[in-house]
Each structure stands twice: as C-alpha cells, then as structure tokens.
Design an enzyme around this catalytic site. Structure first.
Site, PDB file in Angstrom:
ATOM      1  N   LYS A 101       7.756   7.856  -1.279  1.00  0.00           N
ATOM      2  CA  LYS A 101       7.587   8.552  -2.581  1.00  0.00           C
ATOM      3  C   LYS A 101       7.743  10.206  -2.312  1.00  0.00           C
ATOM      4  O   LYS A 101       7.423  10.703  -1.371  1.00  0.00           O
ATOM      5  CB  LYS A 101       6.204   8.289  -3.059  1.00  0.00           C
ATOM      6  CG  LYS A 101       5.604   8.811  -4.249  1.00  0.00           C
ATOM      7  CD  LYS A 101       4.198   8.347  -4.865  1.00  0.00           C
ATOM      8  CE  LYS A 101       3.813   8.836  -6.063  1.00  0.00           C
ATOM      9  NZ  LYS A 101       2.500   8.381  -6.327  1.00  0.00           N
ATOM     10  N   SER A 154       1.926   5.819 -10.553  1.00  0.00           N
ATOM     11  CA  SER A 154       2.898   6.850 -10.572  1.00  0.00           C
ATOM     12  C   SER A 154       3.947   6.755  -9.471  1.00  0.00           C
ATOM     13  O   SER A 154       5.109   7.285  -9.364  1.00  0.00           O
ATOM     14  CB  SER A 154       2.210   8.226 -10.157  1.00  0.00           C
ATOM     15  OG  SER A 154       1.724   8.091  -8.758  1.00  0.00           O
ATOM     16  N   SER A 178      -1.874   3.832  -8.443  1.00  0.00           N
ATOM     17  CA  SER A 178      -0.413   4.135  -8.177  1.00  0.00           C
ATOM     18  C   SER A 178       0.517   3.495  -7.096  1.00  0.00           C
ATOM     19  O   SER A 178       1.616   3.440  -7.107  1.00  0.00           O
ATOM     20  CB  SER A 178      -0.204   5.532  -8.153  1.00  0.00           C
ATOM     21  OG  SER A 178      -0.609   6.292  -9.264  1.00  0.00           O
TER      22      SER A 178
END
Length: 513
Positions: free
Chosen positions: A107, A183, A207
């Site tokens: 990420k 997210s 997330s």
C-alpha cells in the site's frame, strides 16, 4: 512525480528484450491465477519456473489489466533484478527463505526504499524514502520481492472507496462499476486480480477488512501492538494497524509470521513482549472448528442487512455448524450501544505532522496547512483535511483523554465487556458480516455506504478481527465473514478462519477481460 507509466515501460522493455538466459519453460505457460506461497516454492524446488520468470508474468498481467482497475501506483524497476539475485542465491544454497521470490504489493502509505510513498496525495508525490519501514525490511529479509505499490484512498480517509490525487479511482475487479472499498482498495483489487501473490494494507477502522471483504480476500487486522506501524503514513495512530491481505489464510499467516515483532520505533509493540508464539503456521489446522464455540453478534448482523448478505451470513452459520462448531446464536454484550459511543479521536494533525518531521523532512511541508496549500484533486479528501484541521481530541464532547488501547478507560471498558461475555460463554470467537451490504456503485459511494461493521469494535478495543470470504451476491459481488477474538488470540483466529476457508472454498478469481 508519477513513476507508474515510465516504470512500466522500463520493465516491459526489459522483458521483451530478454534480460536473462534462455529458460527451459516459456513464461506464458505459467498460470499465476490463485498461486500460493506453497505452490510457488514447490515450483522453484521442482524447477518448473524460477522467480525471475514468475515476476515477468505478474508484470505482464499488471500491464494487461491495470488500465481497467487502476490499482497500481508504481512498478518497482528493480523487481526483475532482485528476482534474478534470489534465483542465484537458491541455486547456490539450495535453501528458500520463508518468502523467497514471493511477489509483494505494498500500500502506498508504507515507506519503501527508492519508491514513492505518497499516501495518495499531491503533497507527498515526490517523497521517496531512503529506508524501508520496519515491516518492509523484515519482508525483504524473508525474500519477498516488492513488485509494485498500490493505490489508496487519499490519506486513508475513506472506508468507502479508494480515490487518490496521484492515480485516481480504483475499481472492483469483480464488477468495475463498483468500489473495492477503502482505504486499501488498491491492494484489495490487485491481489484479488492476481497482480501479486501477497499484499499489505493498513486498517484504522476498516481499511484491511473492508477491501478484503469486497474483493473475496483474507484480511488480518491483528491485535494492536503485535505489528509495527513505524515509517507508515498514519491516519489515527492510536487505531492504526498494518497487516496482510491475501487470497488464502495460509498465505496471510505466513506474512504475519514474518512481520510480527517488537520495534523500538513503535512503543506500542512493547505490549507484545511474551505474548506471541514461536510462529503462527502451526495453527493452520483444518479441523480447528470442530469442538469450537462461536458466538453470533446479531446486534451487528441485524442492523439493516441487505437480504442477500443476510442469506450468505445465515448460510455461513450453518456451514460453521456443519464443520463442528457449536454456534451460539445470538450473544449479547452488556451496555454495547453505550460502550461503542465516543470512541473515535481525531489525532491526524499530531500523527501526520510527526511523520512529516521524522521522515519527510521538507521545510515547506510541516503542517496540515502546508498539505492543504499544496492541494488535492479529490473533493472528498479536501473536505476531510479541513475537518481534521479544525478538530482534535474526541469527536464527541468529552473530558476523557485520547490514549492507546491499553490505557484509555473507554477502550478498556468496551474490550472488557466483550471479553467477559466471551469468557462467560466459553467462546472461541464472535462472528458477524464484515459488511451488511454489498459493495456500492462507484458513482454512489457515499449515498450507498451502508453496513460497515468493521468500524465498530476492534479499532477501539484493540482486539484482532479477521475477515474471510463467505460467498457472492447474485451479481457476483463478494461478501466477507468476520471473526473477532480476544487480545493476542491470533493463533485461535488463524485456526478458525483456516478451517472455515478449507471447509467452504468460497474464494474465486474475478473474470478479467
């Protein structure tokens, strides 16, 4: 500075020009769909293919399909070189490291040496860390190959969707008109679409588990303090967790086994001292559900559920029963509605400004106001930036200070109510749908944001919560089943989720075209 296009060109030119010796197998013959760590290591041992060949195929898949999903922010131009070096090491030693030659997607808020870490923002688009985050260093030492970084909701603000100023909006590979959640939606979409073998996400409230649920993945939100968060762009550090997002429980467990450790730069990890086993893969037992006691938290599952998700959840309870679990339907947490209130604290300013000072070290980028001045392409992110500028402390009026999960009296009270109930009923875990609703259409992500159960308990109590696939709706959108355990009960949750996964086999690949 956006490296995605240029790096793709560099990598693909290396592939087609031939950057390695003649191989005994053509790369196009390698089927990477649903490959696991064990599959890959067996193929290395059998000389079916090597790490360099595998990385090439993953990169070709990204090249072929990411224009549709928009899940990747940057390709690692060193990926093939690293793979080749790992192949030579294996030829020389005959030994595979725990994650030897395993392609990893990270990420875009986790510091990775030599690659941009933007958190999806224009303010950090030129920030390239000189060192890896603690957990990245451990993964690299274990032999993982960072092949790419993944898109995310800007500053990790949105659980609903994954829209950044650097790359744009990521789409769900099962139906590209729908969100992959946020997210960590870029990691969710890319691992679901087989762009890499294993992935990393972060979870402040949802997330890891939201995108895992929406993309038919396994997502581990571990006990707060089990895994380091240092050198990761924070949202609310008091809640933030980093963890694996993978296609199988076994792969997620192997990632956790590498990254769980005490980090002097993250004081919260000191709480893990003496509370972790010597490895986690020993708990991967297909019969772990047999004789277990599972509580059903209808307080969450009955909160305006979508009929198809409700049916999948009730089917999951029958499946748990058929696999040998005693399903206690349902359980009540005393004073639950009151305890869950007033848990959120706005610590974004303090946490992000500390990150900027410790890692970015840019004189023109020290405050949230500096970030706002740089600007954003996302209306949603701009509004959240302003809101976090105007507010600190608890979102609801309170004189109670915002502390970590081990010292905050409201968090402790919430956790104790849940764990005391579990103890009284001798429960191994509590289950509920990760979301009560299917993924929302991208163009209605705010209006259709409903049923996010991941936000309610574990971010505040600090307890571990794992999501695993529990099936698909009639229009092929995934749903997840969440298992909540006591603090440091990862061994139990690994066994239960693995047993459920192996007994149901709900995971399937998206049909990319």
């Amino acid at each position: 500075m956006n490296f995605k296009f240029n790096c793709c060109l560099l990598i693909m030119s290396m592939i087609f020009l031939g950057c390695s010796d003649e191989k005994s197998i053509k790369e196009k013959e390698i089927n990477i769909e649903e490959l696991t760590i064990s599959d890959i290591h067996k193929s290395y041992q059998d000389k079916t293919f090597n790490s360099e060949q595998l990385v090439k195929i993953y990169l070709e898949r990204i090249e072929n399909f990411d224009s549709t999903l928009n899940a990747i922010t940057v390709i690692n131009p060193q990926a093939l070189k690293i793979a080749k070096e790992l192949d030579k090491e294996y030829q020389r030693t005959g030994t595979l490291r725990p994650l030897h030659g395993i392609p990893l997607i990270v990420k875009d808020n986790i510091n990775t040496e030599g690659l941009p870490t933007t958190a999806g923002s224009l303010a950090l688009q030129n920030y390239i860390p000189e060192e890896n985050a603690f957990i990245i260093e451990k993964l690299v030492e274990a032999g993982a190959i960072i092949i790419a970084k993944s898109n995310m909701a800007e500053w990790a603000f949105s659980p609903m969707h994954s829209e950044s100023s650097t790359v744009g909006t990521t789409r769900n590979p099962y139906n590209t008109n729908y969100v992959p959640a946020g997210s960590s939606g870029g990691t969710g979409a890319s691992i679901a679409a087989n762009f890499g073998t294993i992935g990393l996400g972060t979870d402040t409230g949802n997330s890891i588990r939201g995108p895992s649920s929406h993309n038919a993945l396994v997502g581990f939100r571990t006990t707060l303090g089990l895994v380091s968060r240092s050198a990761i762009v924070p949202l609310y550090l008091r809640n933030d967790v980093v963890g694996p997002m993978c296609r199988t429980v076994e792969d997620a467990t192997k990632v956790l086994e590498v990254i769980a450790d005490i980090d002097p730069k993250d004081p919260l990890t000191a709480y893990s001292e003496g509370k972790t086993p010597a490895g986690y893969t020993q708990f991967l037992k297909k019969d772990a559900l047999n004789g277990s006691r599972i509580g059903v938290l209808r307080t969450l599952s009955d909160d305006s559920p979508h009929p198809e998700i409700n049916q999948l959840f009730n089917n999951a309870l029958l499946q748990l029963d058929s696999l040998g679990a005693s399903v206690i339907d349902s359980v009540i947490v005393p004073d639950f509605q009151n305890l869950k209130q007033n848990q959120w604290c706005a610590t974004f300013r303090k946490d992000v400004e500390t990150f900027l000072s410790d890692y970015v070290k840019n004189d023109s980028l020290k405050t949230i106001e500096d970030i706002i001045e740089v600007g954003s392409k996302s209306d949603f992110a701009r509004e959240r930036l302003v809101r976090n500028t105007a507010h600190t402390g608890r979102w609801e009026d309170s004189e109670i200070p915002c502390l970590d999960a081990y010292t905050d009296i409201r968090r402790i009270a919430f956790r104790e109510a849940i764990e005391n109930m579990m103890d009284s009923l001798q429960l191994d875990a509590i289950v509920y749908p990760s979301w009560n609703n299917p993924p929302a259409p991208i163009d209605q992500f705010q209006e259709e944001y409903k049923g996010d159960n991941s936000q309610i308990i574990s971010p505040h109590t600090g307890q571990p919560a794992f999501t695993v696939p529990m099936g698909f709706t009639n229009n092929n959108l995934p749903a997840g089943l969440q298992f909540l355990g006591r603090m440091y009960d990862e061994p139990i949750l690994i066994g239960l989720t693995y047993s459920y996964e192996q007994g149901t086999k709900h995971r399937k690949s998206p049909d990319l075209k």
